[in-house]
Design a protein around this motif. Structure first.
Motif, PDB file in Angstrom:
ATOM      1  N   ALA A  57       1.518  -6.982   1.384  1.00 42.80           N
ATOM      2  CA  ALA A  57       0.466  -6.230   2.073  1.00 42.80           C
ATOM      3  C   ALA A  57      -0.363  -7.156   2.946  1.00 42.80           C
ATOM      4  CB  ALA A  57      -0.415  -5.503   1.058  1.00 42.80           C
ATOM      5  N   LEU A  58      -0.573  -8.405   2.510  1.00 42.40           N
ATOM      6  CA  LEU A  58      -1.335  -9.369   3.306  1.00 42.40           C
ATOM      7  C   LEU A  58      -0.646  -9.647   4.641  1.00 42.40           C
ATOM      8  CD1 LEU A  58      -2.479 -11.934   0.590  1.00 42.40           C
ATOM      9  CD2 LEU A  58      -3.979 -10.532   2.042  1.00 42.40           C
ATOM     10  N   LEU A  59       0.669  -9.776   4.606  1.00 43.73           N
ATOM     11  CA  LEU A  59       1.403 -10.022   5.851  1.00 43.73           C
ATOM     12  C   LEU A  59       1.302  -8.820   6.780  1.00 43.73           C
ATOM     13  CD1 LEU A  59       3.273 -11.613   7.683  1.00 43.73           C
ATOM     14  CD2 LEU A  59       5.211 -10.769   6.325  1.00 43.73           C
ATOM     15  N   ARG A  60       1.473  -7.621   6.238  1.00 42.32           N
ATOM     16  CA  ARG A  60       1.371  -6.417   7.066  1.00 42.32           C
ATOM     17  C   ARG A  60      -0.034  -6.291   7.650  1.00 42.32           C
ATOM     18  NH1 ARG A  60       3.835  -4.087   2.404  1.00 42.32           N
ATOM     19  NH2 ARG A  60       1.952  -2.834   2.040  1.00 42.32           N
ATOM     20  N   GLN A  61      -1.042  -6.656   6.859  1.00 41.20           N
ATOM     21  CA  GLN A  61      -2.415  -6.603   7.343  1.00 41.20           C
ATOM     22  C   GLN A  61      -2.658  -7.642   8.434  1.00 41.20           C
ATOM     23  OE1 GLN A  61      -4.435  -7.073   3.605  1.00 41.20           O
ATOM     24  NE2 GLN A  61      -4.442  -4.872   3.150  1.00 41.20           N
ATOM     25  N   SER A  75      -1.095  -6.285  11.558  1.00 40.18           N
ATOM     26  CA  SER A  75      -1.882  -5.163  12.068  1.00 40.18           C
ATOM     27  C   SER A  75      -3.175  -5.645  12.695  1.00 40.18           C
ATOM     28  CB  SER A  75      -2.182  -4.174  10.937  1.00 40.18           C
ATOM     29  OG  SER A  75      -1.003  -3.609  10.412  1.00 40.18           O
ATOM     30  N   ALA A  76      -3.835  -6.621  12.060  1.00 44.36           N
ATOM     31  CA  ALA A  76      -5.093  -7.147  12.598  1.00 44.36           C
ATOM     32  C   ALA A  76      -4.863  -7.765  13.965  1.00 44.36           C
ATOM     33  CB  ALA A  76      -5.685  -8.168  11.634  1.00 44.36           C
ATOM     34  N   ALA A  77      -3.783  -8.509  14.120  1.00 43.97           N
ATOM     35  CA  ALA A  77      -3.477  -9.112  15.412  1.00 43.97           C
ATOM     36  C   ALA A  77      -3.152  -8.047  16.449  1.00 43.97           C
ATOM     37  CB  ALA A  77      -2.316 -10.093  15.271  1.00 43.97           C
ATOM     38  N   ASN A  79     -13.032   8.493  11.498  1.00 42.89           N
ATOM     39  CA  ASN A  79     -12.080   7.519  12.014  1.00 42.89           C
ATOM     40  C   ASN A  79     -11.440   6.769  10.850  1.00 42.89           C
ATOM     41  OD1 ASN A  79     -10.886   5.127  13.210  1.00 42.89           O
ATOM     42  ND2 ASN A  79     -12.083   5.613  15.047  1.00 42.89           N
ATOM     43  N   ALA A  80     -10.106   6.788  10.803  1.00 42.22           N
ATOM     44  CA  ALA A  80      -9.375   6.174   9.695  1.00 42.22           C
ATOM     45  C   ALA A  80      -8.752   4.834  10.069  1.00 42.22           C
ATOM     46  CB  ALA A  80      -8.292   7.122   9.202  1.00 42.22           C
ATOM     47  N   MET A  81      -9.114   4.295  11.244  1.00 44.09           N
ATOM     48  CA  MET A  81      -8.533   3.010  11.629  1.00 44.09           C
ATOM     49  C   MET A  81      -9.066   1.901  10.718  1.00 44.09           C
ATOM     50  SD  MET A  81      -6.409   3.737  13.937  1.00 44.09           S
ATOM     51  CE  MET A  81      -6.007   2.115  14.602  1.00 44.09           C
ATOM     52  N   PRO A  82      -8.193   0.970  10.323  1.00 40.35           N
ATOM     53  CA  PRO A  82      -8.594  -0.039   9.334  1.00 40.35           C
ATOM     54  C   PRO A  82      -9.484  -1.133   9.922  1.00 40.35           C
ATOM     55  CG  PRO A  82      -6.375  -0.491  10.109  1.00 40.35           C
ATOM     56  CD  PRO A  82      -6.788   0.822  10.740  1.00 40.35           C
ATOM     57  N   ALA A 129      -6.431   6.949   4.308  1.00 37.45           N
ATOM     58  CA  ALA A 129      -7.030   5.622   4.377  1.00 37.45           C
ATOM     59  C   ALA A 129      -6.240   4.608   3.560  1.00 37.45           C
ATOM     60  CB  ALA A 129      -8.483   5.679   3.900  1.00 37.45           C
ATOM     61  N   GLN A 130      -5.751   5.021   2.394  1.00 35.41           N
ATOM     62  CA  GLN A 130      -4.948   4.123   1.560  1.00 35.41           C
ATOM     63  C   GLN A 130      -3.681   3.697   2.286  1.00 35.41           C
ATOM     64  OE1 GLN A 130      -5.608   3.280  -2.141  1.00 35.41           O
ATOM     65  NE2 GLN A 130      -4.412   1.658  -1.174  1.00 35.41           N
ATOM     66  N   LEU A 131      -3.027   4.654   2.909  1.00 37.95           N
ATOM     67  CA  LEU A 131      -1.797   4.380   3.651  1.00 37.95           C
ATOM     68  C   LEU A 131      -2.047   3.419   4.796  1.00 37.95           C
ATOM     69  CD1 LEU A 131       1.237   5.285   4.052  1.00 37.95           C
ATOM     70  CD2 LEU A 131       0.342   7.036   5.598  1.00 37.95           C
ATOM     71  N   VAL A 132      -3.138   3.654   5.533  1.00 32.76           N
ATOM     72  CA  VAL A 132      -3.448   2.828   6.694  1.00 32.76           C
ATOM     73  C   VAL A 132      -3.995   1.466   6.274  1.00 32.76           C
ATOM     74  CG1 VAL A 132      -4.901   2.671   8.755  1.00 32.76           C
ATOM     75  CG2 VAL A 132      -3.795   4.838   8.182  1.00 32.76           C
ATOM     76  N   ASP A 133      -4.857   1.412   5.261  1.00 32.28           N
ATOM     77  CA  ASP A 133      -5.436   0.140   4.822  1.00 32.28           C
ATOM     78  C   ASP A 133      -4.376  -0.785   4.226  1.00 32.28           C
ATOM     79  OD1 ASP A 133      -7.886   0.999   5.661  1.00 32.28           O
ATOM     80  OD2 ASP A 133      -8.666   1.459   3.663  1.00 32.28           O
ATOM     81  N   ASP A 134      -3.351  -0.183   3.586  1.00 29.84           N
ATOM     82  CA  ASP A 134      -2.239  -0.984   3.075  1.00 29.84           C
ATOM     83  C   ASP A 134      -1.300  -1.425   4.192  1.00 29.84           C
ATOM     84  OD1 ASP A 134      -3.038  -1.006   0.471  1.00 29.84           O
ATOM     85  OD2 ASP A 134      -1.574   0.448  -0.262  1.00 29.84           O
ATOM     86  N   CYS A 135      -1.557  -0.890   5.386  1.00 24.57           N
ATOM     87  CA  CYS A 135      -0.759  -1.227   6.568  1.00 24.57           C
ATOM     88  C   CYS A 135       0.727  -0.943   6.364  1.00 24.57           C
ATOM     89  CB  CYS A 135      -0.983  -2.671   6.988  1.00 24.57           C
ATOM     90  SG  CYS A 135      -2.676  -2.959   7.576  1.00 24.57           S
ATOM     91  N   ALA A 136       1.012   0.191   5.710  1.00 28.02           N
ATOM     92  CA  ALA A 136       2.391   0.679   5.756  1.00 28.02           C
ATOM     93  C   ALA A 136       2.707   1.069   7.189  1.00 28.02           C
ATOM     94  CB  ALA A 136       2.558   1.870   4.824  1.00 28.02           C
TER      95      ALA A 136
END
Length: 520
Positions: A297-301, A304-306, A343-346, A476-483
């Motif tokens: 999840a850290l890698l996906r985050q 996503s952050a970038a 807004n559900a953007m992480p 939010a869980q789905l998006v915050d986990d960056c699936a």
């Protein structure tokens, strides 16, 4: 799975239907007909089961319900002559119109009367496990619905009863402000038990095993299309043709209408047009991560952050910034979901820091040979390249970008044969639950999170704002986990010819109701 992926051009929420009730025109036919192109000819006319777009359109016109949305966007009596709601909002009583009967194919009369028991049986079928009805979640407020779905009570205990042949009573376990609107769904249409059992498992699958309770009846059903007719009555549309677009490959939606091939068409271009149009959005383009291949999840985050820092917005009026996975317009029990959920953007923080944390957690992390997959012809290759270059700049990750033809793209997503993909996630019904529930260990992202699954299950036993809140937590869980990372909403439009009034259009599906449609 296919409901997420397979359409790149293609139910508007019931609460917004009034805004999309249009004066539309059929093309210059000798008869008052309306032609709509479908990707696949309708294959199932069982209203308690129908979920494919073409099937839902056919059922909406073939069957009558207690209520129906009228040309003004307001609820109209359909098969009922009156109704009332108790002061506590837990008891809904409907009185059917007298003398109602079903109609067989070709308009043949039948001896089957439409009675209150037919509604009781229809709702019981919705909650039978073997029916696998997509409408059970929508009627979760009915008394004992949760216990029946859990297998703890018999379906006969469902809160739907018929004190006499013309009276239908719904008893709810909790108020549901959207209950009346839900009674316009195909799953709430009547079903005659004797006729159903007599079809021996073929109900709604052939012309002879289909009865109409609406203003249209089934005239013909072949590999060429499905044709619904009704008696001519002045300017009223008297035939609806659901056919595939054959012999007109390459023509735009505008050309198809102007050349009188169809009466209205969906368009996903921004090309200038002289035709009237109605804009809507049912698709969110997302960066999708295969959670089996990228199980950190850290890698996906970090990725996503970038990506959020990259200037990835396409230079086109067709795209607007996403506020979450669920597009604008969907409702939950009559409430605007996006307005309720916000807004559900992480908010992910520093991409480089997240990436370092991912490497520290898994020093053997190997991203060699990773490809960003997207569909050919999407027009978003530059967007993928912009995000990819930002990953190189911020994280020193070097991926390649690969386009795939639509069929291959869909197959690779279905089989999990990808690591990162740019995917159009399309809502094909006015169900937030339906959209979110497609993300599972076997679904698009191979996402496996027990808390996410539990939130969806809990939403089935809630209504109104409480249900909205549970679904918003799941999103939010789905998006915050960056699936996945929602990027932007794709704007689309319905192009329409001139001259017809009273067509009710709902793009999620899409759904057309011609019950009140006329052509001057």
């Amino acid at each position: 799975m296919q409901k997420i992926l397979h359409r790149f051009s293609r139910w508007l929420a019931l609460a917004l239907a009034a805004a999309l009730v249009l004066g539309l025109a059929g093309c210059g036919d000798a008869s008052n007909s309306f032609t709509w192109f479908v990707e696949e000819i309708p294959s199932n006319l069982d209203p308690q089961v129908a979920s494919a777009p073409a099937d839902v359109i056919a059922c909406k016109n073939l069957y009558g319900g207690l209520l129906r949305l009228g040309p003004d966007g307001q609820l109209q009596n359909d098969l009922c002559e009156s109704w009332s709601v108790s002061a506590d909002g837990l008891r809904y009583t409907f009185t059917l119109r007298d003398g109602l009967t079903y109609t067989a194919a070709k308009g043949e009369p039948t001896e089957y009367a439409i009675t209150a028991e037919d509604f009781v049986y229809a709702f019981q079928r919705v909650f039978l496990p073997e029916t696998r009805s997509p409408y059970a979640a929508e009627f979760s407020a009915l008394e004992n619905a949760a216990a029946i779905l859990a297998g703890q009570m018999d379906v006969s205990a469902l809160g739907v009863s018929a004190p006499d042949e013309r009276t239908v009573v719904f008893t709810l376990s909790q108020p549901d402000d959207g209950f009346l609107h839900k009674l316009t769904l195909p799953g709430a249409m009547p079903c005659d038990e004797e006729f159903f059992l007599g079809t021996r498992g073929t109900y709604g699958l052939t012309a002879s095993s289909t009865l109409s309770s609406g203003s249209f009846y089934l005239y013909n059903w072949t590999s060429s299309g499905l044709f619904l007719w009704r008696a001519a009555d002045g300017t009223r549309i008297d035939s609806l043709r659901l056919v595939q677009n054959t012999g007109a490959a390459g023509q735009s939606a505008e050309e198809l209408i102007l050349n009188e091939r169809c009466s209205a068409a969906l368009d996903d271009t921004a090309a200038p047009t002289a035709l009237r149009s109605v804009s809507y959005s049912d698709t969110t383009w997302c960066l999708v991560f295969n959670c089996e291949a990228l199980d950190s999840a850290l890698l996906r985050q970090a990725l996503s952050a970038a990506a959020l820092d990259a200037d990835y917005q396409p230079d086109s009026a067709l795209y607007t910034a996403a506020q979450g996975l669920v597009p604008d317009g969907l409702t939950v029990d009559g409430l605007d979901y996006r307005e309720q959920a916000g807004n559900a953007m992480p908010s992910l923080g520093d991409a480089a820091g997240l990436y370092r944390a991912a490497l520290a957690a898994d020093p053997a992390l190997d991203l060699a040979g990773v490809t960003i997959l997207l569909p050919t012809g999407s027009g978003l290759i530059s967007t993928a390249e912009q995000i990819n270059s930002f990953w190189q700049k911020e994280l020193s990750l070097f991926f390649s970008v690969e386009e795939a033809e639509a069929a291959d793209f869909a197959q690779r997503l279905a089989e999990g044969d990808y690591t990162i993909a740019l995917v159009p996630v399309t809502a094909e019904s006015n169900s937030v639950y339906g959209l979110l529930s497609q993300f599972s260990p076997e679904g698009l992202t191979r996402y496996d999170n027990p808390h996410f699954a539990a939130l969806l299950d809990q939403s089935l036993n809630a209504t109104g704002a409480a249900r909205c809140a549970l679904l918003a937590q799941a999103e939010a869980q789905l998006v915050d986990d960056c699936a996945l990372l929602p990027l932007f909403a794709q704007q689309k439009r319905l192009l329409i010819a001139d001259g017809v009034e009273g067509l009710v259009f709902d793009p999620y599906g899409p759904l057309l109701d011609l019950t009140y449609t006329t052509r001057e």
